[in-house]
Each structure stands twice: as structure tokens, then as C-alpha cells.
Design an enzyme around this catalytic site. Sequence first.
Site, mmCIF file in Angstrom:
data_model
loop_
_atom_site.group_PDB
_atom_site.id
_atom_site.type_symbol
_atom_site.label_atom_id
_atom_site.label_comp_id
_atom_site.label_asym_id
_atom_site.label_seq_id
_atom_site.Cartn_x
_atom_site.Cartn_y
_atom_site.Cartn_z
ATOM 1 N N HIS A 189 106.067 3.103 31.304
ATOM 2 C CA HIS A 189 106.725 1.809 31.540
ATOM 3 C C HIS A 189 106.071 1.051 32.694
ATOM 4 O O HIS A 189 106.730 0.265 33.386
ATOM 5 C CB HIS A 189 108.223 1.989 31.826
ATOM 6 N N SER A 319 81.801 -13.578 39.144
ATOM 7 C CA SER A 319 82.415 -14.864 39.459
ATOM 8 C C SER A 319 81.364 -15.878 39.859
ATOM 9 O O SER A 319 80.351 -15.531 40.478
ATOM 10 C CB SER A 319 83.430 -14.702 40.597
ATOM 11 N N LYS A 325 81.866 -9.989 43.283
ATOM 12 C CA LYS A 325 82.945 -9.590 42.385
ATOM 13 C C LYS A 325 82.375 -8.947 41.113
ATOM 14 O O LYS A 325 81.420 -9.447 40.537
ATOM 15 C CB LYS A 325 83.784 -10.815 42.013
ATOM 16 N N GLU A 332 86.734 -6.526 28.325
ATOM 17 C CA GLU A 332 87.264 -7.795 27.841
ATOM 18 C C GLU A 332 86.587 -8.224 26.543
ATOM 19 O O GLU A 332 87.229 -8.799 25.654
ATOM 20 C CB GLU A 332 87.106 -8.860 28.921
#
Length: 463
Positions: A189, A319, A325, A332
Site C-alpha cells: 500500500h 534535465s 540530474k 519511462e
Amino acid sequence: MNREKQRTETDSMGSMQVPAAALYGAQTARAVNNFPVSGRPLPRAMIRALGLIKQHAAQVNAELGLLPADLAEAIAQAAAEVANGDLDEHFPIDIFQTGSGTSSNMNANEVIANRAAAVLGHNLGDKAVHPNDHVNLGQSSNDVFPSAIHLAAAEELHRHLLPALEQLQKSLQDKAEEFDPIVKLGRTHLQDAVPIRLGQVFSGYTRQLELARQRLQQSAAGLLELPLGGTAVGTGLNTHPEFAARVCSGLTKETGLKFSEARNHFEAQAARDAVVNLSGALKSCAVALFKIANDIRLLASGPRGGYGELSLPAVQPGSSIMPGKVNPVMAECLIQVCAQVIGNDATITLGGLAGNFELNVMLPLLARNLLESIELAANAARLFAEKCVTGLQANAERCAELVEQSLAMVTALAPRIGYDRASELAKQAFREGTTIRALCLREKVLPQEELNRLLDPLPQTGR
């Protein structure tokens, strides 16, 4: 302004102008004019499948004494060129066309007929080799096009997707073994749960891929029955009774896949249930891949403000504004592919509903979406294995830190002190911002030696 040279081709509706160098004829030209919809032509795998079917059909018709040997040889040569991709520029028809795929079947017939005529020394368009009478002999678009879907999908699945999934499964298994000693925080959860080994997590991913491959293999078996021999409505009108079985035998030798004539031609032409079934297995595979990629993406979140239990290989700057980054770009990418496969399945389901009486009339769309799903899943799974999973690193210190901080550690004490007392300790530790271990030592809940034994996370992870 210079205009491209044209020649005149004819069909049953009259004459059409086509580019002089084009191998296609009047029916293809009409379809090009009728369907300028998406700019997406028939997939390469479908063109290959049509070429293979026409090649072996010509050879079988010659064996059966239905086609002169010289014509059959020239047709087979031209069809082989189609299958090999040498003539793809001559297949311009949009995927959104007549629902039976007749336009693309006739495109193949015309290209092969004109190329075979050229092989025999004739002029393009003179019908020395006829697209219907010779190339399409013993066939109908209604049995050829769905057969081509089965053939194309089966080849693409076995040549590309299943090996890619096996590669990813092996990469995940390697990480399961590498990460097995590392204990991390379990989560249910999205909340802290009892400890689990990182290797156990990856073993679960490995099993998901193993089962996904099994489901695909089981579903792919339904593609091996081909509608060839049913011609227009499944009755086999205008085809030799041995034609389909012999062509299937030739396709089996060509591809290594055991194709056979459909047991019931009325089912084989009116329904596309095997395609829908395979798409369902592809959707299930996409769900598994999505879960795996998303888990890895989240476990690598951070590196300081997230879970940070995994470190991703850096494959590109993350980025345009934030230096240094690193983003989970491969995860993705795979997630987006999974979404597309799931969307394709919804369309395929709707296409499967279009089996009106003796023929399904969404065949080109079914072909496009099914083959796209196979291709995208294969490419994305392979890239995810090579550019993400293989380079994953575990952050053992971070894993240990989060385990120690977890309030769920009190679960191991419950059999000794009772559920209610354990629950009180968890709430108190949360209020005070301390660990279960530190609180229990301070409150002298158990002797230190027993407490350390019960709170050792490794034995809590089982086998």
C-alpha cells in the site's frame, strides 16, 4: 514543371494512370487515390508474409499442374523479392483501407505480376502474367490476408519479442542473484512493511517475465492455423483441395514454424479470435513490464529525496535546466510502450468484434496494431535490459538504513509480546521519532540479546 512519366493500366473498372516505373497496377492506384488517410503503409512484416504466401502458392500451383512452369518460376522469383524487402517502394497503400485487405492483396498481386512479366521479358502492364488469374490462383483476399496476419505475427513474435523477453528475464535473474544478500524494506500500500531481500524482489520480476513468455507462446499456437484454402467464404470455391495443405507445408519449411490448414474454414475466415487472444497475452505482458519498470524507477528515486535503494546507469543528461540530474529514461520509455500496447489491445478487441457473417472487416487495422505491439514490446524490452537493468547498482547502506528506521520491524516482536503491545510501541516510536530498537532498549521491553536476535532483519526474509 516536369511531370512524372505515366503509363496506362487497366482493371475491371477501366483504365488508370500509374507512374511509368511503378510495378503496381490499376487497383493499387485506385486504392492510393481512395485512402490517403494516415500515410502509414502496410507493415514490412505483412509485405514479407504476402510475398511468402504468393511464392509458395505459385510453386504449389505448378506442382498441381495448374500453372505453367515458366510462369510459376517467374512469379515465385518476384514474390521472393517482395518477401525479402526488395520491392517495398511499390506498396504505397494506406493501412486504413478496405476492411478485408483486398487492396493490399491486389497490390501484391499486381507488383508480383508485373515483376514476373519483366523477368520473362515482357512490358509492364501487358498482363503477360495476370495478377488475378496467375498470381492469385486458388486464393482470395479473404483467406490470404488473414493468413498473412498470422504468418507475420508468428514470425515477429518468435524472431524478436520472445528472444527480447528472454534477454530481459536473464538480466533480471542475474540481478536477483547479485542482490540476494541485501535486505531492504518491503512496502505494501506504498507504506513500510516487513523486510525483504532485494534479490527476492528481482526474483519476482524474473518469474513475471517467465510467465509472460509462456502465455505468449501458448497464445501464438493459435496463429499456426491458416485460413488458406477457404477462398471467398470458407467453402474453398476455385481452389484445388490439396492447395492449402501444400502451401502450409512450404511455409513451414521456409519459416521453421509449423503452419497447417485451418480445421474449420468458416471459423478461420469469419473470426479473428486467435489475434485477439494473442493481443490479450501481449497486454498481460505489457502489464508485467510496466510494473517492473515502474518499481525500478521508484526504487531509484532520489538520489537524496527519494527511496534511493537502487542507482540507475546514466545514459543521458536528465534535465535542460538542472545540471547533473539523471532521470529513469529507459524505464519511462518502456512504460510508454506498455501504455501503447494496452491501447492497441483495446482497438484489436473492437476489431475482433467486426466479424460480420463470413468475414472480419477490420483486418488491416488488426494487422497494424498487433505487429506494432510486438515490435514496440520487443525493442523496448531489449533496450531496457541493455541500458538499464544490466547497469543497476544496489545501495546497500541506504537499504539497511530504511530497514532500521521502519516501524514495521515491530512485527517480529508481536509473537513474543503480543499484537496490542507491539502496536502501542509502533505508535510511540512514530510519535517520538525514534526506532523500534532504540525504544525497546530504553523501555527494557526485552533483554538486549533477545531483542537484537528478533530484530535481525535477515532471518525475517525467509528462504
